[in-house]
Design a protein around this motif. Structure first.
Motif, mmCIF file in Angstrom:
data_model
loop_
_atom_site.group_PDB
_atom_site.id
_atom_site.type_symbol
_atom_site.label_atom_id
_atom_site.label_comp_id
_atom_site.label_asym_id
_atom_site.label_seq_id
_atom_site.Cartn_x
_atom_site.Cartn_y
_atom_site.Cartn_z
ATOM 1 N N ALA A 1 0.871 -1.182 0.000
ATOM 2 C CA ALA A 1 0.000 0.000 0.000
ATOM 3 C C ALA A 1 0.900 1.221 0.000
ATOM 4 C CB ALA A 1 -0.907 -0.003 1.219
ATOM 5 N N LYS A 2 0.438 2.285 -0.610
ATOM 6 C CA LYS A 2 1.253 3.496 -0.722
ATOM 7 C C LYS A 2 0.562 4.675 -0.049
ATOM 8 C CE LYS A 2 3.511 2.011 -4.903
ATOM 9 N NZ LYS A 2 3.948 2.319 -6.224
ATOM 10 N N LEU A 3 1.369 5.468 0.630
ATOM 11 C CA LEU A 3 0.897 6.710 1.227
ATOM 12 C C LEU A 3 1.168 7.800 0.197
ATOM 13 C CD1 LEU A 3 -0.186 7.938 3.941
ATOM 14 C CD2 LEU A 3 2.164 8.628 4.324
ATOM 15 N N THR A 4 0.156 8.099 -0.607
ATOM 16 C CA THR A 4 0.287 9.038 -1.713
ATOM 17 C C THR A 4 -0.560 10.277 -1.453
ATOM 18 O OG1 THR A 4 0.659 7.216 -3.243
ATOM 19 C CG2 THR A 4 0.028 9.316 -4.208
ATOM 20 N N VAL A 5 0.063 11.443 -1.618
ATOM 21 C CA VAL A 5 -0.624 12.711 -1.460
ATOM 22 C C VAL A 5 -0.772 13.350 -2.837
ATOM 23 C CG1 VAL A 5 -0.570 14.997 -0.394
ATOM 24 C CG2 VAL A 5 0.353 13.037 0.838
ATOM 25 N N SER B 1 4.032 -6.072 2.750
ATOM 26 C CA SER B 1 3.478 -7.136 3.598
ATOM 27 C C SER B 1 2.365 -6.589 4.486
ATOM 28 C CB SER B 1 4.578 -7.784 4.458
ATOM 29 O OG SER B 1 5.609 -8.282 3.653
ATOM 30 N N ILE B 2 1.521 -5.768 3.918
ATOM 31 C CA ILE B 2 0.455 -5.099 4.667
ATOM 32 C C ILE B 2 -0.605 -6.074 5.152
ATOM 33 C CG2 ILE B 2 -1.054 -4.471 2.741
ATOM 34 C CD1 ILE B 2 -0.254 -1.810 5.021
ATOM 35 N N SER B 3 -0.767 -7.194 4.475
ATOM 36 C CA SER B 3 -1.809 -8.146 4.863
ATOM 37 C C SER B 3 -1.347 -9.085 5.969
ATOM 38 C CB SER B 3 -2.273 -8.947 3.646
ATOM 39 O OG SER B 3 -1.180 -9.577 3.036
ATOM 40 N N SER B 4 -0.083 -8.983 6.390
ATOM 41 C CA SER B 4 0.415 -9.847 7.455
ATOM 42 C C SER B 4 0.296 -9.143 8.804
ATOM 43 C CB SER B 4 1.863 -10.237 7.171
ATOM 44 O OG SER B 4 2.685 -9.094 7.175
ATOM 45 N N GLN C 1 -14.567 2.349 1.204
ATOM 46 C CA GLN C 1 -14.300 1.440 0.089
ATOM 47 C C GLN C 1 -12.877 1.614 -0.429
ATOM 48 O OE1 GLN C 1 -17.430 2.351 -2.692
ATOM 49 N NE2 GLN C 1 -18.764 0.743 -1.904
ATOM 50 N N LYS C 2 -12.454 2.852 -0.653
ATOM 51 C CA LYS C 2 -11.105 3.118 -1.160
ATOM 52 C C LYS C 2 -10.042 2.641 -0.178
ATOM 53 C CE LYS C 2 -11.654 6.929 -4.311
ATOM 54 N NZ LYS C 2 -10.702 7.031 -5.356
ATOM 55 N N LEU C 3 -10.223 2.953 1.090
ATOM 56 C CA LEU C 3 -9.219 2.605 2.092
ATOM 57 C C LEU C 3 -9.151 1.102 2.328
ATOM 58 C CD1 LEU C 3 -9.882 5.532 4.544
ATOM 59 C CD2 LEU C 3 -7.901 5.250 3.037
ATOM 60 N N ARG C 4 -10.294 0.432 2.365
ATOM 61 C CA ARG C 4 -10.292 -1.022 2.565
ATOM 62 C C ARG C 4 -9.695 -1.749 1.368
ATOM 63 N NH1 ARG C 4 -16.041 -1.339 5.714
ATOM 64 N NH2 ARG C 4 -15.155 -0.929 7.770
ATOM 65 N N LYS C 5 -9.872 -1.196 0.189
ATOM 66 C CA LYS C 5 -9.272 -1.797 -1.006
ATOM 67 C C LYS C 5 -7.750 -1.722 -0.932
ATOM 68 C CE LYS C 5 -9.419 -1.583 -6.029
ATOM 69 N NZ LYS C 5 -9.955 -0.872 -7.184
ATOM 70 N N GLN C 6 -7.216 -0.617 -0.424
ATOM 71 C CA GLN C 6 -5.767 -0.442 -0.333
ATOM 72 C C GLN C 6 -5.154 -1.145 0.871
ATOM 73 O OE1 GLN C 6 -4.312 3.640 -0.790
ATOM 74 N NE2 GLN C 6 -6.326 4.132 -1.603
ATOM 75 N N PHE C 7 -5.780 -0.971 2.055
ATOM 76 C CA PHE C 7 -5.163 -1.417 3.292
ATOM 77 C C PHE C 7 -5.789 -2.677 3.887
ATOM 78 C CE2 PHE C 7 -4.249 3.124 3.048
ATOM 79 C CZ PHE C 7 -2.884 3.133 3.280
ATOM 80 N N LEU D 1 -10.125 5.368 10.942
ATOM 81 C CA LEU D 1 -8.713 5.233 11.276
ATOM 82 C C LEU D 1 -8.089 4.138 10.432
ATOM 83 C CD1 LEU D 1 -8.919 5.312 15.179
ATOM 84 C CD2 LEU D 1 -8.250 7.174 13.681
ATOM 85 N N VAL D 2 -6.901 4.411 9.884
ATOM 86 C CA VAL D 2 -6.133 3.413 9.155
ATOM 87 C C VAL D 2 -4.874 3.163 9.974
ATOM 88 C CG1 VAL D 2 -4.946 2.831 7.025
ATOM 89 C CG2 VAL D 2 -7.019 4.210 6.945
ATOM 90 N N ASN D 3 -4.762 1.968 10.545
ATOM 91 C CA ASN D 3 -3.656 1.634 11.425
ATOM 92 C C ASN D 3 -2.591 0.854 10.659
ATOM 93 O OD1 ASN D 3 -2.064 1.262 13.655
ATOM 94 N ND2 ASN D 3 -3.300 -0.412 14.475
ATOM 95 N N VAL D 4 -1.477 1.524 10.367
ATOM 96 C CA VAL D 4 -0.355 0.883 9.692
ATOM 97 C C VAL D 4 0.905 1.158 10.517
ATOM 98 C CG1 VAL D 4 0.931 0.644 7.554
ATOM 99 C CG2 VAL D 4 -1.450 1.272 7.463
#
Length: 185
Positions: free
Chosen positions: A35-39, A53-56, A140-146, A159-162
């Protein structure tokens, strides 16, 4: 008798193929491996971090710094609105109305891990989410990425916890994104 068995077998195979093609496709909630933190600012994207390895589990998430110098960000967004001299380097700030993006570098120009993003108007977006977007679209957008595990929601916040950084905070008002905040040191 053999002919009857062959016909029955052929008919069974045809029906199985027919039913499989008509069955609804299930969408999985698993996130991609990265996943990318893109602005997006001034109509152009800058990727500050890549999470692998975001899914681990949290311990296995690897963070890679992208846009490693001020020159790389300056090439995309133009010169910073403000530059502050800090103890260990420089703080470059892009500001437009209520949106502020801050990026820190060492004295030699290489990026430190520090970044501050505060978006309160439609001048910028983070991870494809803009101020004014509905809660449903943002989720939807955030769950697709993270992935579903990393994105939590309540009435007034997403909240997106990474790890290892603090969570990305999307504040909501009346079911729409009101502000976006991220800080990493």
């Amino acid at each position: 008798m053999k002919r009857m068995k062959k016909r029955f077998l052929a008919m069974s195979v045809c029906l199985a193929v027919l039913f499989c093609s008509l069955a609804p496709v299930q969408i999985t909630d698993a996130a991609s491996k990265t996943a990318k933190l893109t602005v997006r600012y001034k109509g152009k994207n800058v990727t500050f971090m890549t999470y692998r390895s975001i899914s681990s589990s949290n311990a296995n998430v690897k963070t890679t710094l992208n846009s490693k110098t001020y020159a790389a960000v300056k090439k995309t967004w133009g010169k910073a609105s403000k530059t502050k001299k800090e103890d260990y380097g420089n703080n470059y700030i892009w500001k437009s109305g209520k949106t502020k993006i801050s990026f820190y570098t060492y004295e030699n120009g290489k990026r430190r891990g520090d970044i501050y993003i505060d978006i309160r108007n439609k001048k910028a977006s983070l991870c494809g989410v803009k101020v004014g977007m509905s809660k449903k679209q943002a989720l939807q957008k955030l769950r697709k990425q993270f992935g579903k595990k990393r994105v939590t929601s309540d009435k007034n916040q997403i909240l997106v916890n990474v790890p290892p950084a603090d969570p990305i905070v999307f504040n909501l008002k009346s079911g729409k994104v009101k502000s976006i905040m991220y800080w990493c040191s």
